[in-house]
Scaffold this motif. Structure first.
Motif, short mmCIF file in Angstrom:
data_model
loop_
_atom_site.label_atom_id
_atom_site.label_comp_id
_atom_site.label_asym_id
_atom_site.label_seq_id
_atom_site.Cartn_x
_atom_site.Cartn_y
_atom_site.Cartn_z
N ASN A 1 -2.23 2.66 7.00
CA ASN A 1 -1.89 3.20 5.69
C ASN A 1 -1.56 4.69 5.75
OD1 ASN A 1 -2.14 0.84 4.19
ND2 ASN A 1 -4.36 1.07 4.07
N SER B 1 1.04 -1.18 0.70
CA SER B 1 -0.06 -0.39 0.15
C SER B 1 0.31 1.09 0.11
CB SER B 1 -1.32 -0.58 1.00
OG SER B 1 -1.65 -1.95 1.09
N LYS C 1 -6.88 -1.47 1.03
CA LYS C 1 -6.85 -2.93 1.11
C LYS C 1 -7.73 -3.39 2.26
CE LYS C 1 -3.56 -6.51 2.52
NZ LYS C 1 -2.13 -6.76 2.87
N TYR D 1 -9.45 -5.18 -2.93
CA TYR D 1 -8.85 -3.86 -3.10
C TYR D 1 -9.88 -2.91 -3.71
CZ TYR D 1 -4.27 -5.97 -2.30
OH TYR D 1 -3.19 -6.62 -1.74
N PRO E 1 -1.01 -3.19 -5.09
CA PRO E 1 0.25 -2.97 -4.36
C PRO E 1 1.15 -4.20 -4.46
CG PRO E 1 -1.62 -2.22 -3.06
CD PRO E 1 -2.20 -2.92 -4.25
#
Length: 759
Positions: A31, A79, A151, A174, A212
């Motif tokens: 991410n 995400s 996530k 999440y 997301p």
């Protein structure tokens, strides 16, 4: 350089990180990364601020370079894109451009305390699962920014979650990052690392939030050129259509005094639930599934209570899409009658639900496998989205998509396979591929690696035959009889005319929507055999209906039987409905003589059903009768039975010879081969196909009897190839032959054929 921002599915993005990010510290989570072309940045620089032309904010990222990526774009995970769009507030802006600013100094720092909140979801779980999921997630350092959504995928971080007592649909959690604290009190908005053992993770109260969004894989560079879309290609247009219906209800500055309740209609297995799930994922909504068959109870009070529970659950996990499956049975009691109390309760509860003001929307999407639902339920829906049956090109696209997503190697003409499964929906095509793989394993069971397996055309053909057999048994549809044109002698002109009227509509040629063919003539001339051969040669389902079997003594049951025939035909389309003995099912109205008028109502129902097929070009009606003069004239007009074809006797020598060759093509004859010519010279002119079949059958039986009597062979040694049919056997069979149609009847049918030939 100004760049466009695109996202890639999280699963694909993780794969690219693992294959192209060896030079980056392996413990950094995906991410944090963006993917770009190395020629647009300093290759020695790894840390950048991502900035937007419409905002002064900045977002710290790490770079992974892939040479195949176009120079004008950068790619992020789903995400990551959600967090970036939320940070810059560019969700509704298509003009946003981004650029990368290098960070000269970057000091790795770890957060001492992180506060997170679970995002409400409609699934069942326990506290142990949450604690274990967070601990596993932070086992390796994660880069966190305030207000980001993180996530936790159980498949990656908690593979043993299947042993927990949780909802079977739960596979992802999440969390929202509320606060990131460090020792030197540096603001955590730009991000810090958090890791189990150094960072204290505090879980605060749950919050509501969008998720997301799942995106299409629109990436074109070589690194993932073999990756297919997450959704089947045929679903994209329907998905966009459903989203366009929902979009007006998501605008905060627009007030619409209409309840956002929609209906998705389509055959069983066509992908209705998959469509609703894809809609929820693409919009960032939670999905709350409820089957109406489980909501429906013995008493109205219990049904109302279950309905209230479902609607209350949706309020706790907004934004949410409620999927009500099998809505066609809602409000129908055990006796098949409408339950006015339950239907009224649905209207009342929906009004309460949508009258409340909330920050996040609730959308209701119902699914139904029937084209017609009770009018009381239908008026609840704002819009109906229909999933039609797949055309040839669509089936071919689905097969290609399935083979690619499953990573299967094949040497198959998928266009040809798609023609064989004309009535298959999405779920059927998935099962077809699995059966083809199973057939390949059986054929090459010595292979240990599935990548070495090559699926052949025969694997698909056998799988298709198995699927067609199962499908026919499930619907109660008779299997397609294996009768080919070579099994029918003569009738050359009739064959051409019938195939022209059946094949042209299947090719989707404009103006070729025909309803039915009426075959008439003396009994035994091959009318039923012609219909079976058409079904075999065109690879169509075959529904054979005898006229008298639809009639019933109870009021309304006969008309219902007619409706059910056409419902089965629509479910099995493309198919042929063959009405034998049509004169007994549809006689002239007003002359049937029954006191209740049953036959008149049956004829009217048949007319209504045939008129309803105008929009369906894949259902064909063929009828046969010995007495066309007794049929109601309304059935014989254009648009119903468009063409009447006379199937006459085999009066000339050539036609009789053709029929005999077809009937005896599996016989073992004497070597001179003149038996049939000599036989034809002795046959009368007024013979039907059934009469000629009787001659051949009796001749073969006499040949068998002759061999059994022969003392030189034991009875146990007699086999089919030992039977040799001679001319004497045929001549003996003709001695007992009595033509089924007399010369007077033959003349009458010929006159009738001349009268109706102009129709």
């Amino acid at each position: 350089m100004q760049l466009k921002l695109y996202c890639i599915q999280d699963e694909i993005f993780s794969y690219l990180i693992k294959t192209h990010g060896q030079s980056i510290q392996s413990h950094i989570d995906e991410n944090l990364y963006v993917l770009c072309n190395p020629n647009i940045i300093d290759r020695e620089q790894k840390w950048f601020y991502l900035c937007c032309n419409t905002s002064e904010k900045r977002y710290k990222v790490a770079i992974i370079s892939i040479l195949d990526i176009p120079r004008t774009v950068i790619y992020v995970s789903e995400s990551m894109k959600y967090n970036i769009v939320k940070q810059f507030n560019t969700e509704n802006s298509n003009e946003s451009l981004y650029f990368l600013v290098p960070i000269n100094e970057h000091v790795t720092s770890f957060a001492t305390e992180v506060k997170v909140s679970l995002i409400h979801n409609p699934y069942n779980y326990n506290e142990d699962l949450l604690n274990d999921a967070l601990q596993s997630y932070f086992t390796t350092p994660k880069y966190l920014r305030e207000n980001d959504i993180i996530k936790v995928d159980f498949k990656s971080y908690l593979p043993e979650f299947k042993y927990y007592i949780v909802d079977s649909n739960l596979d992802i959690l999440y969390f929202k990052v509320n606060k990131v604290n460090t020792e030197n009190k540096i603001n955590g908005k730009n991000g810090n690392f958090a890791v189990y053992g150094k960072t204290t993770v505090i879980q605060e109260s749950n919050v509501n939030s969008y998720l997301p969004r799942k995106c299409f894989c629109n990436v074109s560079f070589d690194a993932i050129k073999n990756t297919s879309n997450y959704w089947p290609p045929i679903m994209r247009e329907t998905l966009q259509n459903l989203q366009s219906c929902i979009d007006p209800f998501l605008q905060k500055d627009i007030f619409i005094d209409v309840n956002p309740v929609f209906l998705v209609n389509g055959p069983v297995g066509s992908g209705k639930s998959r469509l609703v799930k894809a809609t929820a994922e693409s919009l960032g909504f939670h999905l709350l599934e409820a089957d109406v068959s489980e909501v429906q109870s013995l008493t109205s009070a219990q049904t109302e209570a279950k309905l209230k529970i479902i609607l209350h659950e949706s309020e706790t996990c907004v934004p949410c899409i409620i999927m009500l499956q099998n809505i066609q049975i809602f409000g129908i009691n055990s006796e098949g009658q409408k339950d006015e109390r339950v239907l009224s309760a649905l209207t009342t509860e929906l009004k309460k639900l949508f009258n409340k003001k909330r920050n996040y929307p609730i959308i209701i999407i119902a699914t139904s496998s029937e084209s017609e639902i009770p009018i009381d339920s239908e008026r609840t829906f704002v819009e109906t989205i229909s999933i039609d049956r797949l055309e040839l090109e669509q089936r071919c696209q689905v097969l290609i998509w399935l083979m690619r997503t499953k990573g299967l190697k094949y040497d198959v003409d998928l266009q040809k396979i798609a023609k064989l499964c004309s009535d298959f929906v999405l779920a059927d095509l998935e099962a077809l591929v699995l059966h083809a793989v199973k057939n390949c394993f059986k054929r090459r069971n010595h292979l240990q690696n599935v990548n070495e397996m090559m699926i052949s055309n025969d694997d698909f053909v056998h799988a298709c035959e198995h699927m067609q057999s199962v499908f026919s048994d499930q619907l109660g549809v008779p299997r397609v009889p294996t009768v080919h044109w070579e099994d029918i002698g003569g009738l050359v002109d009739l064959k051409k005319e019938i195939m022209r009227r059946i094949e042209m509509p299947l090719l989707n040629i404009p103006g070729m929507r025909r309803s039915g063919l009426l075959l008439y003539g003396p009994p035994g001339t091959g009318k039923t055999l012609l219909a079976k051969a058409v079904a075999t040669e065109c690879q169509l389902h075959f529904l054979s209906v005898k006229g008298p079997e639809l009639l019933n003594m109870y009021v309304g049951q006969s008309e219902r039987n007619v409706r059910q025939i056409f419902e089965r035909a629509r479910a099995a389309a493309p198919c042929i409905i063959f009405f034998d003995e049509l004169d007994s099912l549809a006689p002239n109205r007003g002359q049937s003589g029954d006191s209740g008028g049953v036959m008149d109502r049956v004829v009217s129902q048949l007319l209504a059903e045939m008129d309803g097929l105008e929009s369906t070009g894949s259902i064909f009606i063929i009828a046969a009768t010995n007495r066309p003069d007794l049929i109601d004239p309304a059935l014989l007009r254009p648009g119903r039975f468009d063409k009447m074809l006379y199937v006459g006797l085999y009066a000339d020598l050539d036609s009789q010879m053709s029929v005999l060759k077809a009937l005896t093509r599996q016989f073992r004859m004497e070597e001179n081969g003149d038996e049939l010519k000599k036989l034809v010279e002795k046959l009368p002119a007024n013979l039907t196909g059934a009469d000629l079949y009787s001659v051949c059958s009796n001749a073969w039986l006499r040949a068998v009897k002759r061999i059994l009597i022969d003392k030189s062979l034991g009875r146990e040694k007699v086999r089919g190839e030992d039977v040799i049919v001679k001319l004497d056997d045929f001549l003996y069979a003709t001695k007992e032959l009595v033509p089924s149609v007399s010369k007077e009847e033959m003349l009458r049918y010929e006159r009738l054929g001349q009268e109706l030939s102009s129709r």
